[in-house]
Scaffold this active site. Structure first.
Site, PDB file in Angstrom:
ATOM      1  N   TRP A 289     -52.974 -13.063  62.103  1.00 29.73           N
ATOM      2  CA  TRP A 289     -52.381 -11.816  62.974  1.00 29.73           C
ATOM      3  C   TRP A 289     -51.040 -12.666  63.824  1.00 29.73           C
ATOM      4  CZ3 TRP A 289     -52.863 -11.829  68.744  1.00 29.73           C
ATOM      5  CH2 TRP A 289     -52.932 -13.149  69.158  1.00 29.73           C
ATOM      6  N   ASP A 290     -50.924 -13.778  63.865  1.00 30.45           N
ATOM      7  CA  ASP A 290     -49.812 -14.086  64.688  1.00 30.45           C
ATOM      8  C   ASP A 290     -48.345 -13.647  64.021  1.00 30.45           C
ATOM      9  OD1 ASP A 290     -51.385 -15.848  63.556  1.00 30.45           O
ATOM     10  OD2 ASP A 290     -50.043 -17.525  63.723  1.00 30.45           O
TER      11      ASP A 290
ATOM     12  N   GLU B 167     -60.420 -17.924  70.348  1.00 39.08           N
ATOM     13  CA  GLU B 167     -61.467 -18.228  69.531  1.00 39.08           C
ATOM     14  C   GLU B 167     -62.782 -19.105  70.064  1.00 39.08           C
ATOM     15  OE1 GLU B 167     -59.847 -19.879  66.054  1.00 39.08           O
ATOM     16  OE2 GLU B 167     -58.221 -17.929  65.926  1.00 39.08           O
TER      17      GLU B 167
ATOM     18  N   LYS C  44     -59.306 -21.201  74.345  1.00 38.58           N
ATOM     19  CA  LYS C  44     -58.340 -21.895  73.367  1.00 38.58           C
ATOM     20  C   LYS C  44     -56.794 -21.493  73.858  1.00 38.58           C
ATOM     21  CE  LYS C  44     -57.635 -22.546  68.428  1.00 38.58           C
ATOM     22  NZ  LYS C  44     -57.581 -21.818  67.307  1.00 38.58           N
ATOM     23  N   GLN C  45     -56.907 -20.078  74.218  1.00 39.14           N
ATOM     24  CA  GLN C  45     -55.546 -19.582  74.414  1.00 39.14           C
ATOM     25  C   GLN C  45     -55.683 -18.221  75.062  1.00 39.14           C
ATOM     26  OE1 GLN C  45     -55.930 -19.131  70.110  1.00 39.14           O
ATOM     27  NE2 GLN C  45     -54.491 -17.380  70.095  1.00 39.14           N
TER      28      GLN C  45
END
Lengths: 669, 669
Positions: free
Chosen positions: B287-288, B417, B529-530
């Site tokens: 997706w990035d 995630e 994670k982000q």
């Protein structure tokens, strides 16, 4: 993608050498049974004697009439012995007869295809390492491919007068001995075949030679007699009767027989979901061993229940390894599926995340202790399991400040696998609460009665009173919500917010949704494979009012597909409790004959042990209303319309108890 | 365990024949560079010219001094051509020189080991099918093992005066041509090597012979000149400057160069997480691509942005297949990771469950349309993607009667995630809302401006106005809660109820938690994670008050490990918006040099495309404060303390825009 803690290997049960074959020759021609005309055939599983009996009267293509009578016993009291008495009578045949008795190999494990309920891969079968046969006996050794573990299968025989050895063959993965005689009309000959299995690593007394030596010495009748004695003792403890429904009585006995036969009775082997009857689930043990099978044994064969728990004790180190793999520095988490004791599930959402297996094992231990008061077991094995497994809960849960310090458990999977990785699964929280309390109670009991043993154990596993106090606090603060709008226990924090399963009902034979839908689709709906909250009500429903249980039953029944055979018996038991007698009967009936009538279409994978146990539980806990609470037995019997009466025997703390129910009332003896 | 809809195969990028080698011999002895004394060495990536330049002056073991000058160009405008000019000058050497120019095979794909971020399996490499070499050229054909797809790699050369072919070798997986000359001190010789790749299935004009023929005709200088022209045009559109920090300016340009070079510019190939620089993530697109890389291209190279979206259009059928595998009868769900267009993720909790990829692609389409107003693209491709992907949301979510009909989406995974399979992931819900609105807007735009095209498309995909009205209702009713106690957006329904990550901070080089902890352990904690909610604030934060954004930033920053390189740029952009200038700078700095300084220790897996894009976004959206809302550009520039000023070029609806920021203010041109 691989992640830390994922399992990288699996255990599987592989087909071993097959020792039961005995084939016939008349003259030089093999007698192929399927080409003969079958005049009369009867096959009987003798539940009282623990024997399989076959009788076949046939006419050969050449017009000869013979009768074959075979009786097969796998002695429960002996290790890995098979005994067959095989008799051939001539009705009108005159001439030579040869019996060819063999040990054969070559069958491969069943392949899964697309059904996740069978094994992922067949793997390689065993390799034949040695074949040897002579007039005295025959022997075949197989080995596993990688680890080289050996399996020895050997046979010897006793012959009736007139039979003599005529040949012995070995090669191509089989060994065979031949025995000849001359038949005349009205005469018969017989052989007794003994087959023993061993891994070659045991004590000499368990080796194939020792076992076969004993068998030859005792002979078939003595072996079969001992088996009948064993069974008689079992039926005395586990007796049951149904007045007015002999078919149900027989089915219950059939199921009990399978439970006894397949349970791990040696403290070494586990009790697999399919017993010892098939390759479904690769021969793995799951939580239903303790949640379903063990309670039956605890009340009918306490020594077997103890042995089943000793298997768990034997594999406690594997559970410690699983806990470490899941990043718990202390304690033990039993693997979701295993044979040897290590986690074999590769799909953690419906595998390792099912932490409730720890609570099921604790439940089994508790029930066994309630029924037996076996303080030695508690001191020598049970407490260590209880403590080590209880330690996991405070590591998986926490006192949630957003809920006034209620103890919450996140990201676990309950019994219903159509919803996974949830928060505060009600069943898990409830069973964890009971588990923690059992562990605290065990600590207190041993403190009082076996302080030295407790001291030694606590030192060995690094357990202190402070941690036990934490267990008590977690048990007391356990988060067990009731949904205000519906007046039911929510299966988890989010279950009730999801839409109900919108798909039309399925036609044709029962086919579980899991074979046709991606897990995410199932997870996204209020749809249950099996009982979850309802199971909590059955296993730990004391103190919860009947109205709530009624609403639970109604609510969850409407969203449950019963795709697991574990479902019906549990629903049936709660149906009895909440007064849904008609449904109690239907659910009982559905689990009673799961395998006799192949109701789920997969009995070829092996019998459904939990459903078989469930039928007994349906009789005793459902209709009989048996519950154990606070160490006491309670009954609340009801009588199904279809029956005139029923009764069952129970063991309770070394005493025999008989319960009889009929239209006039209940009698306890 | 296998379940329905699980992926059973994967795509992977395999190493192809290596064409860049040119080795030297002096007399009969190979000159091994690593055994020579390096007197002077310089390697330059010329960002302006699009060329890699090397110069090495060395002294051989025999005491001879030589200088090697090589210039390598991979023309952006040509398909699969590599051009090298390789020159050797003698300082003090007299004697024969041979240049050995080869194409070689044999390198295997990198093995994963225990890192889930690389491929699961190396698989088998390509097989060499044909080798051929003569004085004119050399060619090597490889094939894939199962599918037999061919890859042809061929080379030809131009020689400087004095160089002559001396030998040609083919065999053992390599082909080589040798060229000889006699060197004298002060003299030099050169070859131009052209290497072309083709799958043999393209048009004749793209075949290796045609490409090599054009290269030989044009010569290296013309090819390098054309490349420089291409780059000049790019830098004109994408120009940027940093006053007072040349290192930052260079790093930004380095990152932009990699983005341009690795982006799928042909409408056929995707844009992989590692670009074309390594084997990390097996060459898969995620997706990035749309969430990070595409916005950069939309503002600097709109034709590349369009081509990137055409790759998604080309693989729309794969997304339809993925949707069916996930039991959605209508619409398209883009695979979480893929090359050819089918789902390649085997771990659905952090793979296929990330439905937000659909919204990211819609976001990319929207941004491209905002920046380009490319109605042809909308009509011919964009609308079909928008519609087909929008259709998934009403199938994954529902209007929840327990929340007054709010539209809820269950069991999805957001960008973070370290928490999967959650309910009402705030980011997903917000982006789905925007996605649905984009789809409705596209329907209305085409209704007005391209009714025939819309009619044809709607008929083809069976879309009616009623379904579009449903999208609008779902967008309007989207569940986007704010936690009352904390005044922040909860990451999902359960996130805030979990305990925070309790483990001590890690020492040594950055190592993501996912390498050391079982997913369940991560899922069970408030640990990210982000960016997740923070990313929603950046991508779709309009209309949300600054106080809430400040609280979101503070709250989530405290529980985020930034184990993904996608994290820092997003945190940096929001930091600028909420006035955390110091943190904005730190996060910008962390993404600016991820690969130049190998900050995550895994640049050998390939560059981090999203982080590279993130550094540009940090400049333009972070410091520059660029946002697009309602089709309008807005800026809110701030000036980092370390800089005197900065500026950047943008494309907006066919116009060139220049923004310059310094201490005196902002200038828009």
């Amino acid at each position: 993608e691989r992640f830390p803690g994922f399992t990288r290997s699996t255990d599987t049960r592989v087909p071993v050498a097959e020792g039961k074959h005995i084939r016939l020759q008349l003259g030089d021609a093999p007698l192929r049974l399927q080409e003969a005309e079958w005049l009369d055939f009867e096959r009987t599983l003798d539940l009282a004697a623990g024997a399989l009996v076959r009788r076949l009267r046939l006419k050969t293509a050449q017009g000869h009439t013979l009768e074959i009578r075979a009786r097969r016993v796998v002695p429960l009291a002996e290790r890995a012995l098979l005994a067959i008495r095989f008799e051939v009578a001539s009705i009108d045949y005159t001439g030579p007869l040869t019996l060819c008795s063999s040990i054969e190999t070559g069958r491969q494990a069943v392949q899964q295809g697309d059904d996740p309920r069978i094994g992922v891969h067949g793997g390689k079968g065993l390799q034949v390492a040695e074949e040897q046969a002579d007039a005295e006996g025959a022997r075949l050794t197989q080995r596993t491919h990688h680890s080289g573990v050996a399996l020895i299968c050997a046979q010897r025989h006793r012959l009736s007068p007139g039979m003599v050895p005529t040949a012995a063959l070995a090669g191509e993965g089989r060994v065979e001995q031949r025995f000849g005689a001359t038949l005349t009309p009205g005469a018969s000959v017989a052989i007794e075949k003994y087959v023993a299995y061993d891994d070659g690593n045991g004590q000499a007394g368990d080796g194939v030679d020792a076992v076969l030596g004993r068998a030859l010495r005792d002979g078939f009748d003595a072996i079969a007699g001992a088996q009948a004695d064993t069974m008689r003792a079992f039926w005395q403890r586990a007796g049951l009767s149904v007045d007015g429904d002999p078919a149900a009585e027989l089915a219950l006995r059939f199921n009990l027989f399978h439970l006894l036969q397949s349970a791990g009775r040696d403290g070494i082997n586990g009790t697999a979901a399919k017993g010892i009857t098939g390759e479904g689930y690769e021969g793995h043990c799951f939580w239903d061993t303790e949640a379903f099978v063990l309670p039956v044994m605890a009340f009918t064969a306490p020594d077997v229940a103890r042995a089943m728990l000793m298997y768990r004790y034997r594999t406690l180190d594997g559970a410690r390894d699983t806990a470490r793999a899941m990043n718990h520095p202390r304690g033990a988490l039993y693997p979701w599926r295993t044979i040897a004791g290590r986690e074999c599930s590769a799909h953690y959402p419906s595998g390792s995340a099912a932490y409730h297996i720890n609570a099921a094992i604790a439940h089994g231990i508790g029930l066994y202790l309630d029924a037996s008061d076996d303080l030695d077991f508690l001191s020598e094995a049970g407490a260590e399991i209880l403590f080590e497994t209880a330690r996991i809960w405070p590591q998986a849960g926490h006192f949630n400040p957003r809920l006034d310090g209620a103890f919450c458990i996140h990201e676990v999977t309950g019994p219903d696998e159509y919803t996974t990785l949830v928060n505060n699964n009600w069943y898990t929280n409830r069973m964890a609460q009971r588990h923690l309390q059992r562990a605290v109670d065990a600590w207190q009991r041993l403190s009082a009665d076996r302080p030295d043993a407790l001291h030694a154990l606590a030192a060995r596993i690094g357990l202190e009173g402070e941690e036990v106090a934490l267990w008590q606090r977690a048990a007391d603060a356990m988060y067990l919500p009731v949904d205000r709008a519906l007046g039911i226990q929510p299966q988890d924090d989010d279950f009730l917010a999801k839409p109900r399963w919108p798909f039309p009902s399925r036609e044709g034979p029962h086919r579980p949704l899991l074979l046709d839908y991606h897990p995410l689709t199932l997870y996204r709906h209020q749809v249950c494979k099996q009982a979850d909250v309802v199971m909590a009500m059955v296993l730990a429903g004391d103190g919860i009012d009947l109205g709530t249980k009624r609403r639970d039953f109604d609510y969850y029944e409407a969203v449950t597909t019963h795709d697991s055979t574990l479902s019906a018996p549990v629903y049936g038991i709660l149906a009895s409790e909440v007064g849904q007698d008609e449904k109690a009967w239907q659910y009982f009936d559905a689990s009673l004959r799961v395998d006799l009538d192949d109701l789920h279409g997969n009995t070829d994978h092996g019998v459904h042990m939990a459903a078989m146990a469930g039928s007994w539980l349906g009789l005793v806990q459902g209709f009989g209303g048996l519950r154990v609470a606070g160490g006491h037995l309670r009954f609340a019997p009801t009588l199904p319309k279809a029956w005139k009466g029923y009764g069952f025997n129970l063991r309770w703390r070394g005493c025999a108890l008989r319960v009889d129910v009929d239209a006039r009332g209940v009698r306890y003896r």
